[in-house]
Structures are given as structure tokens and as C-alpha cells.
Design a protein around this motif. Structure first.
Motif, PDB file in Angstrom:
ATOM      1  N   LEU A  60      -5.215 -10.595 -12.743  1.00  0.00           N
ATOM      2  CA  LEU A  60      -3.933 -10.079 -12.280  1.00  0.00           C
ATOM      3  C   LEU A  60      -3.597  -8.936 -13.236  1.00  0.00           C
ATOM      4  N   VAL A  61      -4.000  -7.734 -12.856  1.00  0.00           N
ATOM      5  CA  VAL A  61      -3.886  -6.588 -13.759  1.00  0.00           C
ATOM      6  C   VAL A  61      -2.870  -5.584 -13.228  1.00  0.00           C
ATOM      7  N   GLY A  62      -2.307  -4.809 -14.130  1.00  0.00           N
ATOM      8  CA  GLY A  62      -1.295  -3.836 -13.739  1.00  0.00           C
ATOM      9  C   GLY A  62      -1.550  -2.477 -14.348  1.00  0.00           C
ATOM     10  N   GLY A  63      -0.923  -1.469 -13.748  1.00  0.00           N
ATOM     11  CA  GLY A  63      -1.044  -0.105 -14.239  1.00  0.00           C
ATOM     12  C   GLY A  63      -0.510   0.856 -13.195  1.00  0.00           C
ATOM     13  N   ARG A 127     -11.593   1.154 -11.314  1.00  0.00           N
ATOM     14  CA  ARG A 127     -11.560   1.531  -9.913  1.00  0.00           C
ATOM     15  C   ARG A 127     -11.279   0.298  -9.065  1.00  0.00           C
ATOM     16  N   CYS A 128     -10.384   0.464  -8.082  1.00  0.00           N
ATOM     17  CA  CYS A 128     -10.001  -0.635  -7.203  1.00  0.00           C
ATOM     18  C   CYS A 128     -10.462  -0.331  -5.788  1.00  0.00           C
ATOM     19  N   TYR A 129     -11.159  -1.271  -5.183  1.00  0.00           N
ATOM     20  CA  TYR A 129     -11.601  -1.163  -3.792  1.00  0.00           C
ATOM     21  C   TYR A 129     -10.672  -2.045  -2.954  1.00  0.00           C
ATOM     22  N   PRO A 130      -9.740  -1.438  -2.208  1.00  0.00           N
ATOM     23  CA  PRO A 130      -8.658  -2.215  -1.583  1.00  0.00           C
ATOM     24  C   PRO A 130      -8.943  -2.767  -0.194  1.00  0.00           C
ATOM     25  N   ARG A 131     -10.188  -2.925   0.161  1.00  0.00           N
ATOM     26  CA  ARG A 131     -10.485  -3.444   1.493  1.00  0.00           C
ATOM     27  C   ARG A 131      -9.835  -4.812   1.691  1.00  0.00           C
ATOM     28  N   GLY A 132      -9.082  -4.950   2.773  1.00  0.00           N
ATOM     29  CA  GLY A 132      -8.441  -6.206   3.099  1.00  0.00           C
ATOM     30  C   GLY A 132      -7.207  -6.526   2.273  1.00  0.00           C
ATOM     31  N   ALA A 133      -6.649  -5.526   1.592  1.00  0.00           N
ATOM     32  CA  ALA A 133      -5.509  -5.777   0.710  1.00  0.00           C
ATOM     33  C   ALA A 133      -4.297  -6.283   1.479  1.00  0.00           C
ATOM     34  N   ALA A 134      -3.629  -7.280   0.899  1.00  0.00           N
ATOM     35  CA  ALA A 134      -2.333  -7.734   1.403  1.00  0.00           C
ATOM     36  C   ALA A 134      -1.265  -7.023   0.589  1.00  0.00           C
ATOM     37  N   ALA A 135      -0.353  -6.327   1.265  1.00  0.00           N
ATOM     38  CA  ALA A 135       0.645  -5.512   0.584  1.00  0.00           C
ATOM     39  C   ALA A 135       1.912  -6.306   0.312  1.00  0.00           C
ATOM     40  N   ASP A 136       2.510  -6.077  -0.844  1.00  0.00           N
ATOM     41  CA  ASP A 136       3.758  -6.737  -1.227  1.00  0.00           C
ATOM     42  C   ASP A 136       4.670  -5.705  -1.879  1.00  0.00           C
ATOM     43  N   ARG A 137       5.789  -5.417  -1.209  1.00  0.00           N
ATOM     44  CA  ARG A 137       6.790  -4.476  -1.704  1.00  0.00           C
ATOM     45  C   ARG A 137       6.249  -3.049  -1.834  1.00  0.00           C
ATOM     46  N   THR A 182       2.555   5.459  -8.952  1.00  0.00           N
ATOM     47  CA  THR A 182       3.301   4.216  -8.743  1.00  0.00           C
ATOM     48  C   THR A 182       2.693   3.100  -9.584  1.00  0.00           C
ATOM     49  N   ARG A 183       3.557   2.308 -10.179  1.00  0.00           N
ATOM     50  CA  ARG A 183       3.063   1.178 -10.962  1.00  0.00           C
ATOM     51  C   ARG A 183       2.842  -0.018 -10.047  1.00  0.00           C
ATOM     52  N   VAL A 184       1.686  -0.653 -10.174  1.00  0.00           N
ATOM     53  CA  VAL A 184       1.333  -1.778  -9.317  1.00  0.00           C
ATOM     54  C   VAL A 184       0.750  -2.929 -10.135  1.00  0.00           C
ATOM     55  N   VAL A 185       0.702  -4.076  -9.479  1.00  0.00           N
ATOM     56  CA  VAL A 185      -0.023  -5.242  -9.988  1.00  0.00           C
ATOM     57  C   VAL A 185      -1.025  -5.630  -8.910  1.00  0.00           C
ATOM     58  N   VAL A 186      -2.238  -5.896  -9.297  1.00  0.00           N
ATOM     59  CA  VAL A 186      -3.296  -6.237  -8.345  1.00  0.00           C
ATOM     60  C   VAL A 186      -3.922  -7.572  -8.736  1.00  0.00           C
ATOM     61  N   HIS A 187      -3.964  -8.483  -7.767  1.00  0.00           N
ATOM     62  CA  HIS A 187      -4.679  -9.745  -7.950  1.00  0.00           C
ATOM     63  C   HIS A 187      -6.004  -9.603  -7.231  1.00  0.00           C
ATOM     64  N   ALA A 188      -7.081  -9.552  -7.982  1.00  0.00           N
ATOM     65  CA  ALA A 188      -8.389  -9.251  -7.404  1.00  0.00           C
ATOM     66  C   ALA A 188      -9.473  -9.948  -8.220  1.00  0.00           C
ATOM     67  N   LEU A 209      -1.865  -6.503  -3.433  1.00  0.00           N
ATOM     68  CA  LEU A 209      -1.439  -5.221  -3.984  1.00  0.00           C
ATOM     69  C   LEU A 209       0.082  -5.213  -3.976  1.00  0.00           C
ATOM     70  N   SER A 210       0.711  -5.223  -5.149  1.00  0.00           N
ATOM     71  CA  SER A 210       2.154  -5.401  -5.232  1.00  0.00           C
ATOM     72  C   SER A 210       2.784  -4.414  -6.199  1.00  0.00           C
ATOM     73  N   THR A 211       4.043  -4.060  -5.933  1.00  0.00           N
ATOM     74  CA  THR A 211       4.794  -3.233  -6.877  1.00  0.00           C
ATOM     75  C   THR A 211       5.696  -4.087  -7.760  1.00  0.00           C
ATOM     76  N   ARG A 212       5.621  -5.409  -7.638  1.00  0.00           N
ATOM     77  CA  ARG A 212       6.347  -6.286  -8.554  1.00  0.00           C
ATOM     78  C   ARG A 212       5.610  -6.346  -9.891  1.00  0.00           C
ATOM     79  N   THR A 213       6.253  -6.949 -10.884  1.00  0.00           N
ATOM     80  CA  THR A 213       5.569  -7.236 -12.138  1.00  0.00           C
ATOM     81  C   THR A 213       4.763  -8.512 -11.972  1.00  0.00           C
ATOM     82  N   ALA A 214       3.841  -8.760 -12.890  1.00  0.00           N
ATOM     83  CA  ALA A 214       3.010  -9.965 -12.805  1.00  0.00           C
ATOM     84  C   ALA A 214       3.850 -11.240 -12.817  1.00  0.00           C
ATOM     85  N   PRO A 215       4.857 -11.376 -13.704  1.00  0.00           N
ATOM     86  CA  PRO A 215       5.684 -12.591 -13.654  1.00  0.00           C
ATOM     87  C   PRO A 215       6.425 -12.734 -12.326  1.00  0.00           C
TER      88      PRO A 215
END
Length: 245
Positions: A60-63, A127-137, A182-188, A209-215
Motif C-alpha cells: 500500500l504505497v503512496g506518492g 512504474r504502475c500498471y493500472p490494468r483493472g484498477a478500482a478507483a476511489d475518490r 495528484t497524490r495517490v495511494v495504490v494497493h497493488a 487506486l485512491s486519493t485518500r491517505t493509507a490510514p
């Protein structure tokens, strides 16, 4: 108060309680199906990008996001420059004989970019490969509605506008896009590509793929289960009171 009226009211309340219990139980069951997902989110490592774990680990990384080797994308509807987008096309149809009823919505088309982009933090990038990403916010960048052509003009009956967007047939077009910076958090899941670590969807196709923080991401998924249990127990309590009370 008339005993017959009280009996009818009690029966009606029992039926409503039974319906609420069944509905909340169904929703709770769906929520509990996501429990493995919640466990994965809680157990996922959250390292800085320079210290990604070996391939196969969930993270669960962010940047902040930046364009990948293919450059920036252009969102189909808005034309916004972005690194990722999703579009949906919805068809609205009124039920037979329900001229003034709410239109029924059906998702008839989805487009979602798969082009890899880069995530950067203070320690490095990946590098992030977003195939099948579920979007949040993810920010919405387009929302339009095209009414279905009719031979008769739209009219107003009994104070209700037949031309209102939620009651007329037609198509809605929606779009979400992720702008560079944009700052994002990705669970991958971590993989290796050409000797370098990358992140992509898990073997079962899941990637968040989310724009929330990890917590906030972890808390939101846990809150769904808590609310589901609360609603189910409240409905069950009301049903028990109506029967035994």
C-alpha cells in the motif's frame, strides 16, 4: 385504540422489520465477502518506494503521479491531460407504463486506460500498471446527459417536469481522470520488469487506486463492515421486539 387497528399496525411493523432484516442481512453478506480484501489492506506493507519488498508482496504505497514512458494521456470526454482515466456510459429507460416514474439505469459501456504511469515519493519512483484498477475518490472531469429524441416535446404534468434528468430516457456520459501531480495511494502487488520493480494488479486482478491517505483507505474498508453489522443487528432487534414485545 381499536384492537383491530393495533393488530394491523403490529403486523405491518413486523413485515417491515422482516424486510429490513433480510435486506441488511443480504448487504452484510456482500460486505463480509470483502473481508479478505480488508485483511490484505491491513497486512499490506507500506514501505517508501526505494524499499519495495520482493516480487509477490502486497503493498500500500503512496506518492504523486507522473506520466510514464508513453507520455500524458488525454481523457476522451473532457480532453483533460492525465495519467489515467475511466469513462462510463449509462442508458436510462423508463419502465413500461411508467411515464412519470424514475428511469432505470443500465451501464452499457466502460473505457479505462491501461497505460503505465509513474508514482514518486521523496525516496524514489516506481512504474504502475493500472490494468483493472478500482478507483476511489478520483476526481470527476465530465458528467453530461443526452436525452433520447422524441417526436413529442417534453412537457410538464401536475407540477413534475418530464424533462428532469432522473426521469427521462437517454444516455449519461461520465468521466474520471487522474491529473499529473495528484497524490495517490495504490494497493497493488510487486513484480519485476526488466530487472526493476513495478507494481500492478494482483493475480486475481485487484488493484486499488485512491486519493485518500493509507490510514483513510484502511479505515473506510473497516467502517463498511461495522456499519453492516450495526444495521443488521438493529433490524434484527426491531424484528424480535415486534414479535416478542
Amino acid at each position: 385504540m381499536d384492537d383491530a387497528f393495533v393488530g394491523e399496525a403490529r403486523t405491518a411493523f413486523q413485515l417491515l422489520s422482516l424486510l429490513a432484516t433480510a435486506l441488511s442481512g443480504f448487504l452484510l453478506r456482500r460486505t463480509l465477502r470483502g473481508r479478505p480484501r480488508l485483511r490484505e489492506l491491513r497486512e499490506a506493507l507500506a514501505p517508501p518506494l526505494r524499499d519495495l519488498p520482493p516480487p509477490g508482496a502486497a503493498v500500500l504505497v503512496g506518492g504523486t503521479v507522473a506520466a510514464g514512458p508513453s507520455g500524458r494521456l488525454r481523457a476522451p470526454y473532457s480532453g483533460a491531460r492525465c495519467v489515467w482515466y475511466r469513462t462510463e456510459e449509462w442508458e436510462y429507460r423508463t419502465s413500461a407504463g411508467g411515464r412519470y416514474g424514475r428511469a432505470r439505469a443500465t451501464l452499457v459501456g466502460v473505457r479505462q486506460s491501461r497505460t503505465p504511469f509513474v508514482i514518486r515519493d521523496r525516496t524514489g519512483s516506481v512504474r504502475c500498471y493500472p490494468r483493472g484498477a478500482a478507483a476511489d475518490r478520483i476526481p470527476a472531469t465530465h458528467d453530461s446527459f443526452e436525452p433520447e429524441a422524441r417526436e413529442e416535446p417534453w412537457t410538464v404534468h401536475h407540477g413534475h417536469a418530464w424533462a428532469s434528468p432522473d426521469s427521462r430516457p437517454g444516455r449519461a456520459f461520465r468521466e474520471w481522470a487522474l491529473a499529473p501531480g495528484t497524490r495517490v495511494v495504490v494497493h497493488a502487488t510487486v513484480y519485476t520488469w526488466d530487472g526493476s520493480p513495478v507494481i500492478a494488479s494482483a493475480p486475481d486482478g485487484r488493484l486499488l487506486l485512491s486519493t485518500r491517505t493509507a490510514p483513510q483507505v484502511r479505515e473506510a474498508h473497516g467502517l463498511r463492515e461495522t456499519v453492516g453489522w450495526a444495521a443488521f443487528l438493529a433490524a434484527l432487534g426491531a424484528l424480535a421486539w415486534s414479535v416478542l414485545g
